[in-house]
Design a protein around this motif. Structure first.
Motif, short mmCIF file in Angstrom:
data_model
loop_
_atom_site.label_atom_id
_atom_site.label_comp_id
_atom_site.label_asym_id
_atom_site.label_seq_id
_atom_site.Cartn_x
_atom_site.Cartn_y
_atom_site.Cartn_z
N ASN A 68 -3.30 65.23 54.02
CA ASN A 68 -3.52 65.95 52.44
C ASN A 68 -4.34 67.21 52.70
OD1 ASN A 68 -5.76 66.07 50.00
ND2 ASN A 68 -3.72 65.22 49.34
N GLY A 69 -5.04 67.40 53.66
CA GLY A 69 -5.94 68.34 53.54
C GLY A 69 -7.27 67.91 54.53
N THR A 70 -8.24 68.70 54.64
CA THR A 70 -9.50 68.45 55.40
C THR A 70 -10.33 67.80 54.63
OG1 THR A 70 -9.24 70.77 56.52
CG2 THR A 70 -11.30 69.55 56.40
N VAL A 71 -10.82 66.47 55.09
CA VAL A 71 -11.41 65.47 54.27
C VAL A 71 -13.01 65.65 54.52
CG1 VAL A 71 -12.02 63.07 54.14
CG2 VAL A 71 -9.62 63.83 54.26
N THR A 72 -13.69 65.84 53.40
CA THR A 72 -15.09 65.69 53.52
C THR A 72 -15.57 64.82 52.13
OG1 THR A 72 -15.50 67.65 52.10
CG2 THR A 72 -15.73 67.91 54.63
N PHE A 73 -16.46 64.30 52.08
CA PHE A 73 -16.95 63.51 50.90
C PHE A 73 -18.18 64.07 50.06
CE2 PHE A 73 -15.34 60.29 54.16
CZ PHE A 73 -14.16 59.80 53.34
N VAL A 74 -17.84 63.95 48.94
CA VAL A 74 -19.00 64.35 47.98
C VAL A 74 -19.53 63.17 47.20
CG1 VAL A 74 -17.91 66.78 47.64
CG2 VAL A 74 -17.26 64.91 45.99
N LYS A 75 -20.74 63.20 46.60
CA LYS A 75 -21.14 62.12 46.02
C LYS A 75 -20.83 62.00 44.65
CE LYS A 75 -25.42 62.34 48.82
NZ LYS A 75 -26.93 62.58 48.56
N ASP A 76 -20.40 60.69 44.49
CA ASP A 76 -20.03 60.22 42.99
C ASP A 76 -20.68 58.89 42.68
OD1 ASP A 76 -18.62 60.54 40.53
OD2 ASP A 76 -16.89 59.41 41.41
N GLY A 77 -21.17 58.80 41.55
CA GLY A 77 -21.88 57.66 40.91
C GLY A 77 -23.18 57.73 40.72
N PRO A 78 -24.25 56.80 40.53
CA PRO A 78 -25.59 56.82 40.19
C PRO A 78 -26.31 57.21 41.26
CG PRO A 78 -24.48 54.56 39.66
CD PRO A 78 -23.44 55.24 40.15
N GLU A 79 -27.16 58.28 41.05
CA GLU A 79 -28.27 58.63 42.06
C GLU A 79 -28.76 57.71 42.89
OE1 GLU A 79 -31.63 61.88 42.35
OE2 GLU A 79 -30.94 61.56 40.56
N GLY A 80 -28.66 57.77 44.15
CA GLY A 80 -29.44 56.88 45.33
C GLY A 80 -28.50 55.83 45.69
N ARG A 81 -27.43 55.53 45.07
CA ARG A 81 -26.37 54.83 45.31
C ARG A 81 -24.96 55.29 45.33
NH1 ARG A 81 -25.99 50.70 41.54
NH2 ARG A 81 -26.95 51.75 39.96
N GLU A 82 -24.64 56.36 45.67
CA GLU A 82 -23.68 57.17 45.48
C GLU A 82 -22.27 56.41 46.48
OE1 GLU A 82 -26.49 60.46 44.56
OE2 GLU A 82 -26.54 58.73 46.04
N SER A 83 -21.24 56.72 46.14
CA SER A 83 -19.94 56.54 46.66
C SER A 83 -19.50 57.88 47.16
CB SER A 83 -19.18 55.58 45.96
OG SER A 83 -19.22 54.27 45.32
N GLY A 84 -18.63 57.67 48.22
CA GLY A 84 -18.11 59.33 48.63
C GLY A 84 -16.85 59.46 48.21
N GLN A 85 -16.51 60.66 47.65
CA GLN A 85 -15.14 60.83 47.25
C GLN A 85 -14.64 62.11 47.76
OE1 GLN A 85 -12.98 59.32 44.65
NE2 GLN A 85 -11.54 60.57 45.76
N TYR A 86 -13.41 62.10 48.40
CA TYR A 86 -12.79 63.44 48.70
C TYR A 86 -11.99 63.97 47.53
CZ TYR A 86 -8.66 65.92 50.83
OH TYR A 86 -7.98 66.71 51.12
N MET A 87 -12.31 65.33 47.46
CA MET A 87 -11.61 66.07 46.45
C MET A 87 -10.19 66.49 46.72
SD MET A 87 -13.94 65.42 44.12
CE MET A 87 -13.32 66.75 42.52
N ALA A 88 -9.21 65.40 46.67
CA ALA A 88 -7.85 65.74 47.32
C ALA A 88 -7.14 66.94 46.72
CB ALA A 88 -6.97 64.34 46.89
N ASN A 89 -5.99 67.38 47.45
CA ASN A 89 -5.00 68.29 47.06
C ASN A 89 -3.76 67.59 46.59
OD1 ASN A 89 -6.35 70.80 48.29
ND2 ASN A 89 -6.24 69.73 50.14
N GLY A 90 -3.16 68.18 45.57
CA GLY A 90 -2.06 67.82 44.97
C GLY A 90 -0.88 68.82 44.65
N THR A 91 0.38 68.40 44.44
CA THR A 91 1.65 69.38 44.40
C THR A 91 2.21 68.60 43.25
OG1 THR A 91 1.78 69.95 46.94
CG2 THR A 91 3.75 70.46 45.62
N LEU A 92 2.78 69.44 42.37
CA LEU A 92 3.66 68.98 41.18
C LEU A 92 5.16 69.47 41.57
CD1 LEU A 92 3.43 67.35 38.59
CD2 LEU A 92 3.46 69.77 37.39
#
Length: 337
Positions: free
Chosen positions: A301-325
């Motif tokens: 899909n692309g180069t995976v890195t994780f950004v924080k998502d969710g309540p501060e201090g208890r964040e989950s990791g989310q990759y901002m994926a690429n997409g094609t229509l």
């Protein structure tokens, strides 16, 4: 699972991880949330897995998540797309699949070329479908697109003519459809039978356009689909050599090409887990959890890195994926230029 198996075979053939062979312990949650929680506990307690991947459906992943917190074992989410998953404050969740809010952001970039004025929704009645309606509605309204009907269909429903008749009578120009390929096939056939000539766009990346062409025939023509791996032109993917190797390995195993747009998820997931274990330096759950935040992994899909998502201090990791229509034209999948 088939994509994950190919990744594990490739990794083991190249020497494994930290000198050891990867072993996949596969359990079936039977698409039942109660079973999903029980299976997660069994994998942790009985099989002593240091990291998990799963659990396909959003409702199943959400059911398993408390067990991750209880036992402090990380899970890589490769398919589930409900926004709830990364917003509940579970620091053991790392997701590479795009939730509906990420997909809506990707879709926003397509709006100028699509020229949508008003949309109706037809979505499966689960966390995935309802979440898509919520996040896409917000995106559309923020960008001046009018939102009309939001029609729901049960997962086992086979007759969607009542919902489609209401949509046919509306003044929308586009229908956003969210469901799996089997039900989507029925939707397309029934929409064609009703003479609906509005633009149909599907979300979620789980549609397998090749399978739709095979199953829905001419009813699939001129429909559009958001996909997160486009195997039809591997040279256009973020990492072409990796894409070509996966496609060749997939064919060598005797799998049909229709499965590529879904099974890439398991393939990418295992390679991301491999990178985290190597970064951690040990098959230790907490070290792997910490390592997920530090890796950068080339995937289909692309180069995976994780950004924080969710309540501060208890964040989950989310990759901002690429997409094609992509669009189905005369029984063939076409990519944007």
């Amino acid at each position: 699972v088939d994509g994950a198996k190919i990744a594990a075979e490739q990794i083991n053939a190249a020497g494994g991880v930290l000198g050891n062979q990867i072993e996949l312990v596969i359990e079936d949650n039977k698409s039942n949330p109660t079973e999903a929680a029980a299976v997660a506990e069994k994998l942790i307690e009985r099989d002593k897995v240091p990291v998990m991947m799963g659990a396909w459906g959003s409702s199943l992943t959400l059911a398993a998540m408390p067990k991750l917190m209880q036992y402090e074992v990380p899970m890589l989410v490769e398919t589930s797309s409900s926004s709830k998953i990364t917003k509940q404050g579970n620091p053991f969740i790392f997701r590479i699949s795009p939730p509906s809010f990420v997909e809506a952001a990707l879709f926003k970039t397509k709006l100028p070329e699509l020229g949508i004025k008003k949309v109706d929704f037809l979505a499966i009645n689960n966390d995935w479908g309802r979440g898509t309606i919520t996040d896409f509605t917000t995106m559309f309204k923020e960008n001046g697109v009018e939102v009309g009907l939001s029609e729901i269909m049960d997962q086992a429903a086979q007759d969607m003519s009542a919902q489609l008749s209401k949509i046919k009578a509306s003044d929308s120009d586009t229908i956003i459809v969210t469901t799996a390929v089997e039900q989507l096939t029925l939707v397309l056939k029934q929409a064609a039978a009703l003479g609906i000539n509005k633009r149909i766009i599907t979300t979620g990346g789980s549609q397998n356009p090749d399978q739709l062409i095979e199953q829905a025939g001419s009813a699939a023509n001129n429909t559009m689909h958001m996909v997160f791996f486009a195997p039809w032109e591997p040279e256009k993917t973020p990492h072409p050599d990796q894409a070509k190797a996966f496609i060749e390995a997939w064919a060598k195993e005797g799998h049909g090409s229709a499965g590529l747009t879904e099974s890439y998820r398991g393939y990418d997931g295992i390679y991301v887990i491999k990178a985290a274990i190597e970064k951690a330096g040990a098959a230790d759950p907490k070290a792997i959890r910490d390592a997920f935040w530090q890796i950068s992994v080339p995937t289909l899909n692309g180069t995976v890195t994780f950004v924080k998502d969710g309540p501060e201090g208890r964040e989950s990791g989310q990759y901002m994926a690429n997409g094609t229509l992509v669009k189905i034209v005369d029984g063939k999948v076409t990519l944007p230029n």
